[in-house]
Design an enzyme around this catalytic site. Structure first.
Site, PDB file in Angstrom:
ATOM      1  N   ALA A 241       0.725  -1.205  -0.097  1.00 37.10           N
ATOM      2  CA  ALA A 241       0.361  -0.113  -0.001  1.00 37.10           C
ATOM      3  C   ALA A 241       0.948   1.342   0.046  1.00 37.10           C
ATOM      4  O   ALA A 241       1.899   0.851   0.321  1.00 37.10           O
ATOM      5  CB  ALA A 241      -1.148   0.146   1.299  1.00 37.10           C
ATOM      6  N   LYS A 242       0.542   2.026  -0.718  1.00 30.36           N
ATOM      7  CA  LYS A 242       0.976   3.870  -0.628  1.00 30.36           C
ATOM      8  C   LYS A 242       1.458   3.840   0.373  1.00 30.36           C
ATOM      9  O   LYS A 242       2.699   4.463   0.891  1.00 30.36           O
ATOM     10  CB  LYS A 242      -0.130   4.929  -0.622  1.00 30.36           C
ATOM     11  CG  LYS A 242       0.403   6.425  -0.633  1.00 30.36           C
ATOM     12  CD  LYS A 242       0.030   6.015  -2.682  1.00 30.36           C
ATOM     13  CE  LYS A 242       1.140   7.771  -3.108  1.00 30.36           C
ATOM     14  NZ  LYS A 242       2.681   7.813  -2.056  1.00 30.36           N
TER      15      LYS A 242
END
Ligand code: GLU
Length: 305
Positions: A241-242
């Site tokens: 994820a980011k």
């Protein structure tokens, strides 16, 4: 080889990260290496989380690693009438019912020994509500989702990457309680309407595929072939994820990596060593072999991020 049309169907809710780009690359290679068509569809059902800026960024990212597509990008947000028509068709078959359950109620009933389904799927709480009970729920301010009345059968299919799969059907949501058509329905309608023959996507969607196959069948739509690509994991083993660091093309550009460098890294993770040279997707067409693709998730190491 018969006609092949693949697709990539991102939700425009943020920049594509390495995992999304890797799946897009595989989907594109699978289609293009056999001279097939490839389309991009924006799954922007949720207008709150989707945005044109994210869409533009995602399309630019795809182009910059050398992916191209046929025709216009289709938007699910413009196709609600089609999804509603499909729900009407299922309703006319007696296969749709209203469900007033909240998420936490579903979690609770799935945990209760009596109501629990072995797989933790929706236990059918609202299947047998009387008209009176439904009216009372509405009067209490609840709006219903719409669910498919399934027969709980198991569905098997042969995934091109993950191998033979079996899953039990449950009463999948067709329309959310805010009136928005549900992903599992929309994806089926669109893959069929767009004549997609090969669905290549992340294996987080493997478990929901039997529901989609069932919807294809109930609606008399051809069932595509499926290939679920293992996800990319962060060093801690969680889904990328980011928040994990430099995971988008922009993040990586700031560290001096060109899109071609990133594409080479994705290629290496798919069993195609480019000797460290930057490449665009087109250079991989002759070399890609789905059989050599790892069946395991690609776990990044801390140095990668
Ligand atoms: N829109 C979904 C996602 O971004 C993918 C759906 C699909 O490929 O079927 O996760």
């Amino acid at each position: 080889m018969n006609f092949v049309r693949g697709r990539f169907a991102p939700s425009p809710t943020g920049p594509l990260h390495l995992g999304n780009l890797r799946t897009a690359l595989v989907a594109w290679l699978m289609a293009r290496r056999v001279g097939g068509e490839f389309i991009v569809r924006m799954e922007d059902l949720d207008r709150v989380t989707s945005s044109p800026e994210h869409e533009a960024g995602q399309l630019a990212a795809l182009r910059s690693i050398g992916l191209d597509w046929d025709g216009e990008v289709v938007h699910q947000s413009e196709r609600f009438a089609l999804y509603r028509a499909a729900i009407d068709r299922l309703r006319s078959l007696g296969l749709v019912y209203e469900c007033f359950c909240t998420r936490s109620e579903i979690r609770q009933s799935a945990r209760a020994p009596q109501g629990a389904d072995l797989d933790g799927v929706y236990p059918g709480t609202c299947r047998h509500l009387t008209e009176e009970q439904r009216l009372a729920k509405r009067a209490a301010g609840r709006s219903p989702a719409l669910r498919l009345l399934s027969d709980g059968r198991t569905v098997s299919f042969d995934d091109l990457v993950a191998g033979p799969q079996v899953g039990r059907l449950d009463d999948v949501v067709l329309q959310r309680n805010d009136g928005v058509p549900a992903y599992n329905l929309a994806v089926v309608i669109d893959d069929a309407a767009q004549s997609v023959t090969e669905v290549v996507r992340g294996d987080d969607l493997l478990a929901t595929t039997p529901r989609q196959i069932e919807l294809h069948r109930l609606l008399d739509l051809p069932v595509p072939r499926y290939a679920h690509v293992p996800l990319v994991l962060a060093p801690d083993g969680s889904r990328l994820a980011k928040r994990h660091g430099a995971v988008t093309l922009d993040d990586l550009a700031a560290l001096g990596f060109s899109p071609g460098d990133v594409c080479a890294r994705l290629a290496a993770s798919l069993g195609m060593d480019t000797g460290g040279r930057a490449v665009m997707a087109g250079a991989l067409l002759d070399r890609f072999d789905p059989q050599r693709m790892s069946r395991e998730p690609w776990r990044l190491v801390a140095d990668d991020l």
